[in-house]
Design a protein around this motif. Structure first.
Motif, short mmCIF file in Angstrom:
data_model
loop_
_atom_site.label_atom_id
_atom_site.label_comp_id
_atom_site.label_asym_id
_atom_site.label_seq_id
_atom_site.Cartn_x
_atom_site.Cartn_y
_atom_site.Cartn_z
N ILE A 148 0.85 -1.19 0.00
CA ILE A 148 0.00 0.00 0.00
C ILE A 148 0.88 1.23 0.00
O ILE A 148 1.69 1.44 0.93
CB ILE A 148 -0.92 0.02 1.24
N GLU A 164 -10.83 4.88 -3.71
CA GLU A 164 -11.41 4.06 -2.64
C GLU A 164 -12.93 4.20 -2.59
O GLU A 164 -13.63 3.23 -2.28
CB GLU A 164 -10.79 4.44 -1.29
N TRP A 198 -4.69 1.27 10.50
CA TRP A 198 -5.47 2.36 9.89
C TRP A 198 -6.26 3.11 10.97
O TRP A 198 -6.38 4.34 10.93
CB TRP A 198 -6.42 1.81 8.83
N LYS A 219 -10.42 2.92 3.88
CA LYS A 219 -9.51 1.78 3.96
C LYS A 219 -10.00 0.78 5.01
O LYS A 219 -9.94 -0.44 4.80
CB LYS A 219 -8.10 2.25 4.30
N SER A 222 -12.95 -1.05 3.48
CA SER A 222 -12.53 -1.94 2.40
C SER A 222 -11.93 -3.23 2.96
O SER A 222 -12.26 -4.33 2.50
CB SER A 222 -11.51 -1.22 1.52
#
Length: 254
Positions: A148, A164, A198, A219, A222
């Motif tokens: 990433i 995203e 995150w 993120k 996801s």
């Protein structure tokens, strides 16, 4: 030897304390490692009770029983004692000492999972000092291990945000809120620690850029959609709902 197994937890501070007084006399490797394990268990119990100074002392006593060879021969125990000690020093307010310990531990960690655990604790340490750009750099270096590439500036964050948003919308197609709640638990330990990483970026993103904050929430969503739910998934879903409502006016979907 006389302690009942069901009472060992209650007596562990006394047992570890007495054995630590004579630790320099231990010559048997198995006894040395067993005392290191006792210090690990006692330190964790002290940490749970928020006795962070005592926990740091117990973890340090465990570390003192180990050698460089134990990084090869007893890696899991050695890593556990070192990371627990570093975090306990951090929680005790010894920030500079903790940061030094994290740096040393990072060079010793043998897996992506362990390196990410160390970096996550470093990010907490850096964030509470208000060093948000430093936290971003540490996070970016860690994310790169997972393939990433997190940009460091607004234009890059805008690009990632758009990508995203599209990806998450596609993954959510046909899925209901009830379906999300019923999704399986996230079992991959690497994905769990990545999701938590995150989450640790929320304070940094909040102070640096609303765009970056949007990237962080997307993120989280996801990863949860791909790998199942974990404790921090809920924050991602709620933050995504706020993003849909406050930024894009998609209130019903939010």
């Amino acid at each position: 030897a006389k302690a009942r197994r069901d009472a060992l937890d209650e007596q562990i501070f006394d047992i570890a304390g007495h054995l630590n007084r004579g630790a320099s006399l231990i010559t048997d490797k198995d006894e040395r490692l067993e005392l290191a394990r006792l210090n690990l268990a006692a330190g964790r119990k002290a940490k749970t009770a928020t006795a962070y100074d005592a926990a740091a002392d117990l973890f340090a006593a465990g570390v003192s029983l180990l050698s460089d060879a134990d990084w090869r021969e007893s890696y899991e125990l050695t890593f556990a004692l070192h990371i627990e000690r570093a975090e306990a020093e951090h929680l005790s307010g010894h920030l500079a000492r903790a940061e030094t310990l994290y740096d040393d531990l990072l060079s010793r960690a043998q897996s992506r999972l362990h390196r990410t655990q160390v970096q996550s604790l470093r990010i907490i340490l850096i964030t509470i000092q208000g060093r948000f750009h430093d936290a971003l750099i540490v996070a970016r270096d860690t994310f790169l291990q997972f393939g990433i590439d997190l940009p460091l500036a607004e234009e890059g964050w805008k690009r990632v945000l758009a990508d995203e948003l599209e990806a998450v919308s596609a993954k959510l197609a046909g899925r209901t809120p009830a379906g999300l709640m019923a999704a399986p638990d996230m079992v991959d330990p690497e994905m769990r620690v990545l999701l938590e990483l995150w989450g640790l970026m929320v304070p940094t993103a909040y102070f640096l850029s609303p765009t970056l904050l949007g990237v962080v929430s997307l993120k989280q969503v996801s990863i949860s959609l791909d790998h199942g739910n974990a404790p921090s998934s809920g924050y991602g879903y709620v933050a995504y709902g706020m993003l849909l409502a406050n930024v894009f006016g998609r209130y019903e979907e939010a």
